[in-house]
Design an enzyme around this catalytic site. Structure first.
Site, PDB file in Angstrom:
ATOM      1  N   ASN A  30       0.847  -1.200   0.000  1.00  0.00           N
ATOM      2  CA  ASN A  30       0.000   0.000   0.000  1.00  0.00           C
ATOM      3  C   ASN A  30       0.876   1.241   0.000  1.00  0.00           C
ATOM      4  O   ASN A  30       2.100   1.152   0.041  1.00  0.00           O
ATOM      5  CB  ASN A  30      -0.968  -0.038   1.190  1.00  0.00           C
ATOM      6  CG  ASN A  30      -0.246  -0.001   2.522  1.00  0.00           C
ATOM      7  OD1 ASN A  30       0.384   0.997   2.867  1.00  0.00           O
ATOM      8  ND2 ASN A  30      -0.313  -1.102   3.263  1.00  0.00           N
ATOM      9  N   ARG A  31       0.248   2.403  -0.046  1.00  0.00           N
ATOM     10  CA  ARG A  31       0.969   3.654  -0.256  1.00  0.00           C
ATOM     11  C   ARG A  31       1.517   4.315   0.999  1.00  0.00           C
ATOM     12  O   ARG A  31       1.979   5.449   0.943  1.00  0.00           O
ATOM     13  CB  ARG A  31       0.049   4.656  -0.976  1.00  0.00           C
ATOM     14  CG  ARG A  31      -0.354   4.210  -2.363  1.00  0.00           C
ATOM     15  CD  ARG A  31      -1.219   5.258  -3.038  1.00  0.00           C
ATOM     16  NE  ARG A  31      -1.728   4.802  -4.307  1.00  0.00           N
ATOM     17  CZ  ARG A  31      -1.013   4.800  -5.434  1.00  0.00           C
ATOM     18  NH1 ARG A  31       0.218   5.236  -5.432  1.00  0.00           N
ATOM     19  NH2 ARG A  31      -1.555   4.354  -6.554  1.00  0.00           N
TER      20      ARG A  31
END
Ligand code: C5P
Length: 223
Positions: A30-31
């Site tokens: 994820n970011r």
């Protein structure tokens, strides 16, 4: 000691994303940059706390003042490292963006392309924060809620369902603030109160949040 108000208090912090392997070369991620967690770990050190930072992969330099830095990749590794250390901590701060699901059976060898479509079976990861908060003698718990909509309702729900002492909520997925940004705005909620900070650098926000955390922790100790 007036300027090291958290002296003697041990804080366990999780930060960064987790990586969930699909095969030896690929993962689901994820970011999360780890920025908020690293800044908060740093701010807590500045206030005298003994900080153990358990972090998923992040490109950032780790805060130099932490007592211990534990690097992990997967949610299961983070879970193991946290559960081992949580009985000895006074405060648990969960900023990590832990993957909710992992591939059920990561392939032992690189997955070759063949068919037009590929189905990956995912299974739930343990909720580290909820498990820590459910310990018989839980530390003071601060959770984060990154939401794309209905921020306050979702945050209040998490505070209640995970039985947390405090939750810091922010809006993500917009053009400013949140993941991959150096600024953030926060709404912090606890049983009996709340505080809101407008968009500002995560480092400043972390200092303000560390101060509030100290206040609420002291209030719980006194109760
Ligand atoms: O339920 P949700 O994932 O939105 O909750 C976010 C909060 O819970 C964050 O503080 C995050 O670090 C923590 N969390 C966790 N383990 C998980 C999922 C979330 O510690 N598996």
């Amino acid at each position: 000691n007036a300027d090291r108000p958290l002296r003697g208090v041990s804080v366990l912090v999780t930060a960064g994303p987790t990586r969930e392997p699909l095969d030896p070369v690929r993962y689901l991620g994820n970011r999360s940059s780890g920025r908020m967690g690293y800044a908060l770990a740093e701010a807590l050190c500045e206030r005298g706390a003994q900080v153990v930072l358990v972090t998923g992969p992040s490109a950032l330099p780790p805060p130099p003042a932490v007592a211990e830095l534990v690097r992990v990749e997967t949610a299961l590794q983070m879970h193991a490292e946290v559960m081992r250390r949580s009985p000895a901590c006074d405060i648990f701060v969960a900023t990590a963006a832990v993957a909710d699901y992992r591939p059920a059976a990561p392939a032992g060898q690189k997955i070759k392309k063949s068919a037009d479509a590929l189905t990956v079976h995912l299974v739930r990861n343990p909720d580290i924060l909820a498990e820590v908060a459910a310990l018989p003698r839980p530390p003071f718990t601060l959770g984060f809620a990154a939401e794309t909509h209905d921020v306050e309702t979702a945050a209040r729900g998490k505070l209640r369902d995970k039985r947390l002492d405090m939750i810091a909520a922010n809006h993500v997925g917009g053009t400013v603030g949140g993941f991959e940004h150096s600024e953030n705005a926060l709404l912090v909620i606890w049983n009996g109160g709340q505080r809101e900070w407008p968009m500002m650098p995560k480092v400043e926000l972390a200092r303000a949040l560390a101060m509030l955390l100290e206040e609420r922790y002291a209030a719980r100790q006194a109760a």
